[in-house]
Each structure stands twice: as C-alpha cells, then as structure tokens.
Write a protein that holds these residues in place. Structure first.
Motif, mmCIF file in Angstrom:
data_model
loop_
_atom_site.group_PDB
_atom_site.id
_atom_site.type_symbol
_atom_site.label_atom_id
_atom_site.label_comp_id
_atom_site.label_asym_id
_atom_site.label_seq_id
_atom_site.Cartn_x
_atom_site.Cartn_y
_atom_site.Cartn_z
ATOM 1 N N SER A 196 49.942 -15.010 -14.081
ATOM 2 C CA SER A 196 50.934 -15.681 -13.481
ATOM 3 C C SER A 196 52.285 -15.232 -13.757
ATOM 4 O O SER A 196 53.288 -15.577 -13.341
ATOM 5 C CB SER A 196 51.210 -17.111 -14.135
ATOM 6 O OG SER A 196 51.508 -17.139 -15.443
ATOM 7 N N VAL A 197 52.305 -13.758 -14.372
ATOM 8 C CA VAL A 197 53.514 -13.145 -14.797
ATOM 9 C C VAL A 197 54.391 -12.912 -13.454
ATOM 10 O O VAL A 197 55.564 -13.094 -13.250
ATOM 11 C CB VAL A 197 53.402 -12.017 -15.578
ATOM 12 C CG1 VAL A 197 52.949 -12.307 -16.898
ATOM 13 C CG2 VAL A 197 52.736 -11.092 -14.904
ATOM 14 N N GLY A 198 53.885 -12.314 -12.362
ATOM 15 C CA GLY A 198 54.631 -12.188 -11.338
ATOM 16 C C GLY A 198 55.243 -13.305 -10.567
ATOM 17 O O GLY A 198 56.341 -13.362 -10.072
ATOM 18 N N SER A 199 54.555 -14.416 -10.490
ATOM 19 C CA SER A 199 55.134 -15.736 -10.032
ATOM 20 C C SER A 199 56.355 -16.154 -10.756
ATOM 21 O O SER A 199 57.300 -16.818 -10.424
ATOM 22 C CB SER A 199 53.933 -16.656 -9.794
ATOM 23 O OG SER A 199 52.978 -16.268 -8.746
ATOM 24 N N ASN A 236 59.457 -13.891 -1.831
ATOM 25 C CA ASN A 236 58.320 -13.398 -1.484
ATOM 26 C C ASN A 236 57.683 -12.095 -1.967
ATOM 27 O O ASN A 236 56.514 -11.681 -1.949
ATOM 28 C CB ASN A 236 58.370 -13.165 0.054
ATOM 29 C CG ASN A 236 58.628 -14.389 0.955
ATOM 30 O OD1 ASN A 236 58.011 -15.572 0.842
ATOM 31 N ND2 ASN A 236 59.872 -14.358 1.475
ATOM 32 N N LEU A 237 59.039 -11.349 -2.635
ATOM 33 C CA LEU A 237 58.733 -9.829 -3.030
ATOM 34 C C LEU A 237 58.668 -9.877 -4.493
ATOM 35 O O LEU A 237 58.316 -8.965 -5.264
ATOM 36 C CB LEU A 237 59.316 -8.951 -2.255
ATOM 37 C CG LEU A 237 59.220 -8.813 -0.747
ATOM 38 C CD1 LEU A 237 60.311 -7.733 -0.230
ATOM 39 C CD2 LEU A 237 57.611 -8.438 -0.592
ATOM 40 N N VAL A 238 59.578 -10.605 -5.202
ATOM 41 C CA VAL A 238 60.040 -10.391 -6.670
ATOM 42 C C VAL A 238 58.676 -10.611 -7.573
ATOM 43 O O VAL A 238 58.053 -11.641 -7.409
ATOM 44 C CB VAL A 238 61.174 -11.265 -7.222
ATOM 45 C CG1 VAL A 238 61.214 -11.343 -8.727
ATOM 46 C CG2 VAL A 238 62.556 -10.909 -6.501
ATOM 47 N N GLY A 239 58.367 -9.568 -8.374
ATOM 48 C CA GLY A 239 57.304 -9.685 -9.188
ATOM 49 C C GLY A 239 55.816 -9.661 -8.329
ATOM 50 O O GLY A 239 54.846 -9.657 -9.188
ATOM 51 N N LEU A 240 56.120 -9.312 -7.382
ATOM 52 C CA LEU A 240 54.799 -9.114 -6.503
ATOM 53 C C LEU A 240 53.574 -7.799 -6.955
ATOM 54 O O LEU A 240 54.309 -7.009 -6.937
ATOM 55 C CB LEU A 240 54.989 -8.865 -4.849
ATOM 56 C CG LEU A 240 53.739 -8.921 -3.988
ATOM 57 C CD1 LEU A 240 52.905 -10.441 -4.012
ATOM 58 C CD2 LEU A 240 54.049 -8.538 -2.496
ATOM 59 N N GLY A 241 52.540 -8.386 -7.486
ATOM 60 C CA GLY A 241 51.708 -7.236 -8.061
ATOM 61 C C GLY A 241 52.126 -6.802 -9.426
ATOM 62 O O GLY A 241 51.318 -6.150 -9.975
ATOM 63 N N MET A 242 53.067 -7.611 -10.042
ATOM 64 C CA MET A 242 53.459 -7.126 -11.369
ATOM 65 C C MET A 242 52.070 -7.475 -12.612
ATOM 66 O O MET A 242 52.030 -6.466 -13.483
ATOM 67 C CB MET A 242 54.775 -7.718 -11.875
ATOM 68 C CG MET A 242 55.030 -7.481 -13.249
ATOM 69 S SD MET A 242 55.292 -5.786 -13.749
ATOM 70 C CE MET A 242 56.964 -5.523 -12.661
ATOM 71 N N ASP A 301 50.166 -4.248 -12.692
ATOM 72 C CA ASP A 301 50.769 -3.270 -13.358
ATOM 73 C C ASP A 301 50.966 -3.561 -14.788
ATOM 74 O O ASP A 301 50.666 -2.680 -15.726
ATOM 75 C CB ASP A 301 52.272 -3.177 -12.947
ATOM 76 C CG ASP A 301 52.279 -2.532 -11.747
ATOM 77 O OD1 ASP A 301 51.665 -1.715 -11.289
ATOM 78 O OD2 ASP A 301 53.405 -2.697 -10.934
ATOM 79 N N ALA A 302 51.113 -4.695 -15.255
ATOM 80 C CA ALA A 302 50.919 -5.077 -16.755
ATOM 81 C C ALA A 302 49.744 -5.077 -17.431
ATOM 82 O O ALA A 302 49.553 -4.384 -18.416
ATOM 83 C CB ALA A 302 51.612 -6.633 -16.703
ATOM 84 N N ILE A 303 48.628 -5.506 -16.856
ATOM 85 C CA ILE A 303 47.450 -5.441 -17.197
ATOM 86 C C ILE A 303 46.888 -3.955 -17.073
ATOM 87 O O ILE A 303 46.404 -3.547 -18.435
ATOM 88 C CB ILE A 303 46.498 -6.136 -16.554
ATOM 89 C CG1 ILE A 303 46.465 -7.860 -16.442
ATOM 90 C CG2 ILE A 303 45.062 -6.074 -16.928
ATOM 91 C CD1 ILE A 303 45.839 -8.530 -15.385
ATOM 92 N N ALA A 304 47.348 -3.273 -16.453
ATOM 93 C CA ALA A 304 46.847 -1.742 -16.359
ATOM 94 C C ALA A 304 47.638 -1.062 -17.458
ATOM 95 O O ALA A 304 46.885 -0.164 -18.220
ATOM 96 C CB ALA A 304 47.185 -1.046 -15.172
ATOM 97 N N ALA A 305 48.975 -1.528 -17.704
ATOM 98 C CA ALA A 305 49.715 -0.605 -18.791
ATOM 99 C C ALA A 305 48.978 -0.999 -20.277
ATOM 100 O O ALA A 305 48.877 -0.113 -20.890
ATOM 101 C CB ALA A 305 51.163 -1.120 -18.851
ATOM 102 N N VAL A 306 48.541 -2.502 -20.300
ATOM 103 C CA VAL A 306 48.003 -2.821 -21.568
ATOM 104 C C VAL A 306 46.694 -2.215 -21.757
ATOM 105 O O VAL A 306 46.437 -1.555 -22.680
ATOM 106 C CB VAL A 306 47.687 -4.334 -21.637
ATOM 107 C CG1 VAL A 306 46.886 -4.918 -22.957
ATOM 108 C CG2 VAL A 306 49.259 -5.020 -21.513
ATOM 109 N N ALA A 307 45.852 -1.930 -20.806
ATOM 110 C CA ALA A 307 44.478 -1.409 -20.706
ATOM 111 C C ALA A 307 44.573 0.033 -21.067
ATOM 112 O O ALA A 307 43.839 0.579 -22.114
ATOM 113 C CB ALA A 307 43.615 -1.610 -19.679
ATOM 114 N N VAL A 308 45.549 0.690 -20.377
ATOM 115 C CA VAL A 308 45.790 2.421 -20.368
ATOM 116 C C VAL A 308 46.222 2.587 -21.795
ATOM 117 O O VAL A 308 45.884 3.518 -22.417
ATOM 118 C CB VAL A 308 46.445 2.836 -19.319
ATOM 119 C CG1 VAL A 308 46.786 4.201 -19.472
ATOM 120 C CG2 VAL A 308 45.675 2.736 -18.031
#
Length: 322
Positions: free
Chosen positions: A67-70, A244-250, A253-260
């Motif tokens: 839910s972070v992007g929303s 419509n755009l703020v945080g879209l896809g974040m 990005d966040a999950i990828a940063a944590v995993a990587v």
C-alpha cells in the motif's frame, strides 16, 4: 571452509553491483560524473530509500506492504488541500504549515496501523491485507482531489524537497536521518530485537513474552508514516500533486531495494544499510537505461529480474548464513 559464491554475493553483491554501475556510467555515459547528475540521482533515490526503510521493517517481521504507493498519494493529496485552505479554510495561517505536515502523516499512520490490524486481528495474509489499500488508497486520493492536478507554491513547505542545508539537499538529509534512526532501532533497541524475533519465529517470540501483534501493527504504522513522508517530499519537489501518479510503482521499487539489499523476504533479518545500497542500485539501473536510450518501461522488467535474482541468491546461500 569451501568458498560459497551465493553466500559471498549475498553479503557483498549489492556493493559490487553499485560499483560496477558507477564505473560503467563513468566510462560510457556523458556527464555522469558531473555534480548535477550526482544531485539528480541522489534526490531521486531519497524517496525510494525512505519508503524502502519502512518496507524493510515490515518484511523483517515476515510481512509485506503493497500500500505504500497509495499512502504516498493520500499524503500528497492532503498537504496541498491544507495549504490552499480546502479542508480547513478558517485555520490560523501560522498553523497551516505545520498542519500540512502533521495531518497527512497522522492519516497515513492510521492507515498503516489499519494494515497491521487486518494482518494481526483477522490473520489475513499481509499481501492480501495491504492489497486493500493498494487498490482503495489511490481511489481515495483521486476522490479527494476529483482526479485533478493540484498545483501550488509554498516556499516554506517546499523547503523539505527543494531546500539545502550546508549545501546538502534537505530531502537527502531526511533520508540520512531515517536510515540512521532505523539502523539504530534494529541494532540497539528492544523493539528492533522484537521485530527480528517475530520475523524469525513468531510462535517462539510469543512464548518468550514478545507482544507479536503489537510489534506487527507498529511496523506497518511506521511504514505508513515513512510512505507519507515520501509523498510529501514528492509533491513538494514537483510543486504539484497528482493522485494518479504520486507513488505509482513505488511498492516495486521499495521491495526491490529491500531484496537487492540482502534482507530476507521470509523475515527475521533487517539490513538497513543494504536497503540504502539496494535503492541506489535500483536508481542507477533506471538512470543507466534511460541514459543509454532504453525505454523507461524496460526498467520494470529489470527491477523484477533483480528481485528474482536476489531471492535466488538468498535461497542458495542457505538459512544458516549471517
């Protein structure tokens, strides 16, 4: 002891990937080493890091927060409405600025707590529980703004994104404070140990007297607050809020940063510094693709591939690694 490549990559792979990206761009990308390019990448990565730190704490408990992007969109919609007097038109002008920061963060904190409540009270899988606000949250932000772009100008509010302190962008300083606070929380506090214990073995944590439900609700609340903070920075930087755009896809990005960054997606571990490095890798991957004429949409495929690779390395390294 035989050399374990997967274990080595799990420990140092993120740092090596970051160095390789920097070297590649220094050689192949014009103006990469300029101060302007450095500032652009640093400010772009700041919001990813802030959100990813909250995601790290959630994942450390064995959860996930879609839910972070929303929540970014909700906080980003509320602040301009307060600044423009849409919500509380009779508010004292001296209170408008602090209210524009505090009220959105309180709202997203409550929504973050609601995520944790669904997970703990009704034993709903975190991916399903947070999917509720992933879907409805952006709809709420769009209803609040009637789907319209909110353009505003408030120098004091926008200092959070456009200002400088001793030559350092304010949002970068905020990122550093968030990373340092989270690292201290995980390494030096009882709550940090409880977070890791809950993620490592929740049943054992309960038997040892740790309030697992309270801990989970708190990390979702923290994740909501950090997402809201990132949303405020984004709208302040853009001088406009678009639900419509703020945080879209974040969330990706966040999950990828944590995993990587090396945090186990199964819980029980929180590598805050790794998350910082992982976010830098994600940002530089996107920058590298764009700078070399690759469409931005391709970055989504690369991010997904990075998550798969990180999970594979974690599994190959084995459960006994530190």
């Amino acid at each position: 002891m035989p050399f374990n490549l997967a274990s080595w990559l799990s420990r140092y792979g993120t740092f090596v990937a970051l160095i390789l990206l920097i070297v590649f761009n220094a050689i192949a990308t014009p103006n990469f080493l300029s101060l302007q390019t450095f500032n652009v990448n640093l400010t772009q990565v700041a919001t990813i890091v802030i959100v990813a730190v909250g995601m790290t704490l959630v994942i450390a408990t064995g959860g996930i927060d879609l839910s972070v992007g929303s929540l970014m969109a909700i906080a980003g919609a509320l602040a301009p409405m307060i600044l423009q007097g849409t919500i509380v038109p009779t508010v004292n002008p001296l209170l408008t600025l602090p209210l524009a920061f505090i009220l959105p963060l309180i709202v997203v904190a409550m929504l973050g707590w609601f995520n944790g409540f669904l997970v703990t009270r009704y034993s709903i899988q975190p991916i399903v529980a947070t999917l509720v606000l992933f879907t409805a949250g952006r709809g709420i932000a769009q209803v609040m703004t009637n789907g319209n772009l909110q353009v505003f100008k408030n120098d004091a509010f926008q200092f959070v994104a456009l200002g400088y302190v001793f030559g350092i962008p304010t949002q970068v300083l905020i990122m550093i404070v968030v990373v340092a606070a989270a690292a201290f929380l995980v390494k030096r506090t009882a709550l940090g140990r409880q977070i890791l214990a809950v993620g490592g073995n929740e049943k054992a944590a309960r038997l040892s007297g740790i309030p697992a439900q309270r801990v989970k609700r708190l990390v979702y609340l923290i994740s909501g607050v950090l997402a809201g903070l990132a949303g405020l920075i984004v709208v302040a930087r853009n001088s406009a809020s678009d639900a419509n755009l703020v945080g879209l896809g974040m969330e990706l990005d966040a999950i990828a940063a944590v995993a990587v960054g090396g945090t186990l997606l199964t819980g029980g571990r929180a590598n805050i510094l790794g998350t910082l490095l992982g976010a830098c890798v994600i940002q530089l991957v996107r920058y590298t693709l764009l700078a070399n004429g690759v469409p931005d949409a391709a970055a989504l495929v690369v991010k997904a591939a990075l998550i798969v690779a990180a999970v594979y390395i974690q599994q190959s390294a084995g459960p006994g690694r530190t």
